[in-house]
Write an enzyme that holds these catalytic residues in place. Structure first.
Site, mmCIF file in Angstrom:
data_model
loop_
_atom_site.group_PDB
_atom_site.id
_atom_site.type_symbol
_atom_site.label_atom_id
_atom_site.label_comp_id
_atom_site.label_asym_id
_atom_site.label_seq_id
_atom_site.Cartn_x
_atom_site.Cartn_y
_atom_site.Cartn_z
ATOM 1 C CE LYS A 183 -6.192 -8.724 0.838
ATOM 2 N NZ LYS A 183 -7.100 -9.208 -0.247
ATOM 3 C CE1 TYR A 188 -7.920 -8.287 4.678
ATOM 4 C CE2 TYR A 188 -9.842 -6.965 4.153
ATOM 5 C CZ TYR A 188 -8.832 -7.804 3.754
ATOM 6 O OH TYR A 188 -8.728 -8.149 2.430
ATOM 7 N NE ARG A 244 -4.343 -1.201 -3.781
ATOM 8 C CZ ARG A 244 -4.886 -2.159 -3.064
ATOM 9 N NH1 ARG A 244 -6.194 -2.160 -2.832
ATOM 10 N NH2 ARG A 244 -4.149 -3.124 -2.557
ATOM 11 C CG ASN A 278 -12.790 -10.197 -3.674
ATOM 12 O OD1 ASN A 278 -11.964 -11.025 -3.326
ATOM 13 N ND2 ASN A 278 -12.455 -8.957 -3.994
ATOM 14 C CG ASP A 332 -8.049 -12.989 -0.167
ATOM 15 O OD1 ASP A 332 -7.769 -13.701 -1.153
ATOM 16 O OD2 ASP A 332 -8.415 -11.800 -0.276
ATOM 17 C CD GLU A 389 -11.626 -13.224 0.291
ATOM 18 O OE1 GLU A 389 -11.828 -13.168 1.524
ATOM 19 O OE2 GLU A 389 -11.463 -12.217 -0.419
ATOM 20 C CE LYS A 409 -9.773 -11.140 3.532
ATOM 21 N NZ LYS A 409 -10.738 -10.916 2.461
ATOM 22 C CG ASN A 457 -5.652 -11.037 -2.967
ATOM 23 O OD1 ASN A 457 -5.279 -10.411 -1.983
ATOM 24 N ND2 ASN A 457 -6.817 -10.793 -3.549
ATOM 25 C CG HIS A 501 -13.776 -7.193 -1.426
ATOM 26 N ND1 HIS A 501 -13.822 -5.968 -2.081
ATOM 27 C CD2 HIS A 501 -12.484 -7.577 -1.437
ATOM 28 C CE1 HIS A 501 -12.604 -5.641 -2.474
ATOM 29 N NE2 HIS A 501 -11.776 -6.592 -2.096
ATOM 30 C CG ASN A 523 -10.694 -2.259 -2.267
ATOM 31 O OD1 ASN A 523 -11.504 -2.277 -3.178
ATOM 32 N ND2 ASN A 523 -9.631 -3.044 -2.253
ATOM 33 C CG HIS A 546 -2.070 -0.870 1.195
ATOM 34 N ND1 HIS A 546 -3.239 -0.613 1.873
ATOM 35 C CD2 HIS A 546 -2.279 -2.042 0.531
ATOM 36 C CE1 HIS A 546 -4.104 -1.587 1.643
ATOM 37 N NE2 HIS A 546 -3.548 -2.467 0.848
ATOM 38 C CG ASP A 563 -16.786 -3.982 -2.358
ATOM 39 O OD1 ASP A 563 -17.454 -2.927 -2.389
ATOM 40 O OD2 ASP A 563 -15.557 -3.996 -2.181
#
Lengths: 410, 410
Positions: free
Chosen positions: A180, A142, A390, A257, A209, A234, A178, A211, A308, A310, A25, A281
């Site tokens: 990530k 999260y 982003r 998602n 997740d 996920e 959760k 991803n 979901h 962001n 990020h 979402d």
């Protein structure tokens, strides 16, 4: 009732150095605030993921939005579909608007119109989505792998993740967690999940997740390890076919998602059996009305619904909470990045998360108001920071020179 | 806002001797009027197909309904689902409520709650279903084989059907036509459809419904004859598998309100491909909110939406019109039996059908009010006529001794 003004304000909110499959990020999360004003002086708010591209589509929608009745969402949506359909865009020589941007515009306008309608009728938005089924909406903690920086310590190993979870649970009272993933190799992330399980016990559900960075083989190999650890798994692998293959071999509910992300994907989901749980979402499914439609589909086809997230501010948190308050078959606590932010643009500052829940705002509409000076500060941050979309890859390269995103890494 | 009164009034409306697959319409069509009253004095109306059995389920729901907030439909529905779930009924030794009755109760309560909410907010019900996409809602001319009796002449052959259609189109301006079949052998009904086509030309779409009385073979044989005649072919054969088989062989859109009639049937519909068009009917799909959910499903899966009708009065016609006004993807004119009735229980008497359309009532809520003395007369008719449910077989036996309903006749 007619919409006579539309304001589009890109903002930047401070964000910590969180790691994920796409990189790192940036120091700012971008959002765009949309404000509609009616001739009778009612104001509707919405917030969507920020990018110059989405702002351009919002700008392009203005001609259709002005003059519309905010109480007739499907009529406005139909007019926008006509305006943005590929043929007419081509005929006008305009940008070929892609569907992923347009659903965000639908989302912004649906939410802002509902905010106006709720204020006009004197009821919370949740009442306009079929009614309130719960006043307190549960969210999950999260967790992210992160570097040292704003908000909490670095968390780069199982111990760091457990410490992060403990701090977040202590502060907000979350009852589910959760992680990530998709940052480190599977063995290390699975170790973190097992450490969370040991620390919190079976009464705190854990979701994970990576991803879609894993192959089908990796997903099955490590999915089996996680069968007694996770509430749901996920997006381990990419695409509906790969997800369906993992699902046949691993005794865990699979959530997505990433492989089923629009109404156009639902027939494929049914045909292939790609997941057990769809994460709605409202920003990506076209708004709150659409998210309720997705929930209805999930009920008919025996799927669970989760949500979901962001990075987002309080306008989105309010909208998510109204949706969570209205959705009869919300099967899981909602994801939210909200604890990672510290700035806010709504009157009263940061919304409260207590016992892991956000209480439905009580005012009419969304129940939140813009803090004009905070909005202006966040807009100045946007102008100053220079980000236009982003992109986590260049941020990551500042830490790990030469780092490249890979669609499948392990 | 709390519901403090619930009134359940069975009524009987005069009905002509219309023929159909189940036999012959009795001289009265039964309906039940449901009225909810809030503590603040708002009233909500609904109307459902009448039967002593549905009235009993409505009566049983009263304990759950009283005290509920009519603006929170999903909460009330959830409470009713809990109350009526088979286990709890068994535990209480109550009637084993079947799902077909319960959806009618859901329909009555959803509509009445929306009527209250619309009045509370000062907007038409269509605004609470996603908004108004059309103010004038098109209906089709619903033709029946009939004996001599109330409303028009006998119609027992192609000439009689064409004359009936011409009279109905002249009076109401309908732009599309439906023939209820399953009365005579296929050859005779197909001849009537061809006669309609000759009389009205290709610009007036014709739909046809033999009510699943045909075998797959008969459906294919005569369906091919109708390929250049029909807009759509409704329920030629019984069940999703038979419909799917017909659909693979006949180049006509297949419609249903018999093989896919609930959300539980949707997975089978997708798996088998049983139809191209689903006919919603808010009385049988659990209300207006649910019908909008069905429309969303149809949009995602590339199906059309049309609307089924039984005999009904003005409260139902108003509700159907709000639904038709709100449904973005309503692909076809709606069916209605309304022209066959002549009595009415709402203030102002019979609603107008002009140019084949009903204009959305403009008042808040459904936009219709009960005429108390007309309601009382219709209730006295109910008490006097002695019918407790619709049963067309004994009526038919009065004309054709020994006549028996057959699930498959040709």
């Amino acid at each position: 009732m007619r919409i006579v003004e539309m304001h589009i304000t890109p903002i930047a909110l401070g964000d910590p150095p969180l790691l994920n499959a796409a990189g790192l990020h940036a120091p700012y999360a971008l959002r765009t605030v949309v404000e509609l004003v009616t001739a009778c002086g009612l104001t509707g708010l919405a917030e969507v993921p920020g990018s110059a591209a989405v702002d351009a589509v919002l700008e392009e929608s203005r001609a259709v939005v002005l003059g519309a009745d905010p109480r007739n969402w499907h009529a406005l949506k139909g007019a926008l579909e006509g305006h943005f359909k590929p043929e007419s865009s081509t005929a006008r020589g305009d940008t070929p608007w892609d569907q992923r941007k347009i659903v965000q515009v639908f989302s912004a306008l649906d939410v802002a119109c509902l905010d106006i309608a709720g204020k006009a009728y004197g009821v919370p938005v949740a009442n306009l989505l079929g009614g309130i089924v719960r006043e307190r909406v549960p969210y999950s903690a999260y967790l992210f792998y992160k570097y040292e920086g704003a908000r909490q310590r670095a968390a780069l190993d199982p111990e760091g993740i457990v410490a992060q979870a403990q701090a977040m649970v202590a502060e907000f009272g979350f009852r589910s967690i959760k992680l990530k993933g998709g940052v480190f190799e599977p063995e290390q992330e699975v170790a973190a999940l097992k450490a969370l399980r040991s620390a919190f016990g079976p009464e705190v559900p854990i979701r994970y997740d990576p991803n879609a960075l894993w192959t089908v083989e990796t997903s099955i190999r490590w999915g089996k390890e996680l069968e007694s650890v996770l509430e749901y798994f996920e997006d381990p692998a990419r695409g509906q076919a790969a997800m369906a293959e993992v699902r046949r071999s691993v005794k865990l509910p699979l959530a997505t998602n990433m492989c089923t992300t629009s109404f156009a994907d639902l027939p494929g989901s049914v045909r292939l059996g790609s997941e057990d749980i769809i994460l709605t979402d409202h920003h990506y499914w076209g708004g709150l009305h659409s998210s309720m439609e997705l929930a209805s589909f999930c009920r008919s086809f025996g799927l669970g619904v989760s949500m979901h997230s962001n990075n987002h501010g309080g306008i989105s948190l309010a909208a998510m909470t109204h949706l969570g308050a209205a959705m009869p078959n919300l099967s899981y606590a909602l994801d939210t990045h909200y604890p990672w932010q510290w700035e806010e643009i709504i009157v009263g500052g940061r919304m409260k998360i207590e016992d892991g829940c956000v209480t439905l705002p009580q005012g009419p509409g969304l129940g939140v108001e813009l803090d004009r000076s905070a909005l202006e500060r966040a807009h100045q941050n946007y102008l100053r920071c220079g980000f236009k979309e982003r992109d986590d890859e260049p941020e990551m390269q500042k830490k790990v020179p030469g780092w490249k995103f890979k669609a499948t890494r392990w």
